[in-house]
Design a protein around this motif. Structure first.
Motif, short mmCIF file in Angstrom:
data_model
loop_
_atom_site.label_atom_id
_atom_site.label_comp_id
_atom_site.label_asym_id
_atom_site.label_seq_id
_atom_site.Cartn_x
_atom_site.Cartn_y
_atom_site.Cartn_z
N VAL A 144 0.86 -1.19 0.00
CA VAL A 144 0.00 0.00 0.00
C VAL A 144 0.89 1.24 0.00
O VAL A 144 1.82 1.35 0.80
N LEU A 145 0.60 2.17 -0.90
CA LEU A 145 1.35 3.42 -1.01
C LEU A 145 0.40 4.58 -0.71
O LEU A 145 -0.45 4.91 -1.54
N PRO A 146 0.54 5.21 0.47
CA PRO A 146 -0.31 6.37 0.76
C PRO A 146 0.03 7.51 -0.19
O PRO A 146 1.19 7.83 -0.40
N LEU A 147 -0.98 8.11 -0.78
CA LEU A 147 -0.80 9.22 -1.71
C LEU A 147 -0.89 10.53 -0.92
O LEU A 147 -1.98 10.99 -0.59
N THR A 148 0.25 11.11 -0.62
CA THR A 148 0.34 12.31 0.21
C THR A 148 -0.48 13.46 -0.37
O THR A 148 -0.30 13.82 -1.53
N GLY A 149 -1.37 13.99 0.43
CA GLY A 149 -2.18 15.14 0.02
C GLY A 149 -3.44 14.79 -0.74
O GLY A 149 -4.32 15.62 -0.89
N VAL A 150 -3.54 13.57 -1.25
CA VAL A 150 -4.71 13.18 -2.05
C VAL A 150 -5.86 12.80 -1.12
O VAL A 150 -5.70 11.99 -0.21
N THR A 151 -7.01 13.41 -1.36
CA THR A 151 -8.21 13.11 -0.59
C THR A 151 -9.31 12.65 -1.55
O THR A 151 -9.15 12.73 -2.77
N THR A 152 -10.41 12.23 -0.98
CA THR A 152 -11.53 11.81 -1.83
C THR A 152 -12.06 12.98 -2.64
O THR A 152 -12.62 12.78 -3.72
N ALA A 153 -11.85 14.20 -2.17
CA ALA A 153 -12.34 15.38 -2.90
C ALA A 153 -11.56 15.61 -4.20
O ALA A 153 -12.13 16.05 -5.19
N ASN A 154 -10.26 15.34 -4.20
CA ASN A 154 -9.49 15.55 -5.42
C ASN A 154 -9.17 14.27 -6.17
O ASN A 154 -8.43 14.28 -7.14
N LEU A 155 -9.75 13.16 -5.74
CA LEU A 155 -9.55 11.88 -6.42
C LEU A 155 -10.03 11.89 -7.88
O LEU A 155 -9.34 11.36 -8.75
N PRO A 156 -11.18 12.50 -8.20
CA PRO A 156 -11.59 12.55 -9.61
C PRO A 156 -10.56 13.25 -10.51
O PRO A 156 -10.32 12.81 -11.64
N ALA A 157 -9.91 14.29 -10.02
CA ALA A 157 -8.87 14.97 -10.81
C ALA A 157 -7.67 14.06 -11.03
O ALA A 157 -7.05 14.07 -12.10
N ILE A 158 -7.34 13.27 -10.03
CA ILE A 158 -6.22 12.31 -10.14
C ILE A 158 -6.55 11.27 -11.19
O ILE A 158 -5.73 10.96 -12.06
N LEU A 159 -7.76 10.72 -11.14
CA LEU A 159 -8.15 9.69 -12.10
C LEU A 159 -8.21 10.25 -13.51
O LEU A 159 -7.79 9.60 -14.47
N LYS A 160 -8.71 11.46 -13.67
CA LYS A 160 -8.78 12.08 -14.99
C LYS A 160 -7.38 12.31 -15.55
O LYS A 160 -7.11 12.07 -16.73
#
Length: 130
Positions: A101-117
């Motif tokens: 498991v690699l924690p993604l620093t700073g990434v939250t569920t709120a900005n997850l759609p931008a990460i996926l896009k």
């Protein structure tokens, strides 16, 4: 594992409040550190927090993701990521295909759609439990 662009599509960093708190702590330790040479190392603590707040985060390219910490970074290809999983506190981790498991620093569920896009992935909305 090189990309056409060296600049990430999305950069996610810790909250700006952490940066402000680190600057305030740094300014607050200056009188203490200046009072005696023996107390000078006290300034290193808020300085380290300031550098960490500026550096730590997650950078996303279409072909890879890089997680940066205070002293190092980890880069993995999207092919190595099995899934992105939010925890109970709203933070997101990447579960890799070999099980780590690699924690993604700073990434939250709120900005997850931008990460996926940015990764070129389809954003799915699982049905919420009633």
């Amino acid at each position: 594992m090189t990309s056409v662009s060296s600049k990430p599509v999305v950069r996610v960093r810790k909250s700006g409040a952490l940066l402000v708190a680190a600057v305030v702590a740094l300014v607050g330790t200056l009188p203490i550190a200046g009072a005696r040479w023996a107390l000078a190392p006290v300034i290193l603590i808020p300085l380290a927090v300031l550098v960490w707040a500026l550096r730590a985060g997650t950078d996303v390219w279409p072909d890879r993701v890089r997680v940066r910490a205070l002293l190092g970074s980890t880069t993995v290809s999207w092919d190595e990521v099995d899934e992105l999983v939010p925890d109970g506190r709203g933070r997101v981790s990447a579960v890799l295909i070999h099980g780590s498991v690699l924690p993604l620093t700073g990434v939250t569920t709120a900005n997850l759609p931008a990460i996926l896009k940015a990764a070129g992935q389809e954003v799915s909305n699982p049905q919420s439990p009633d």
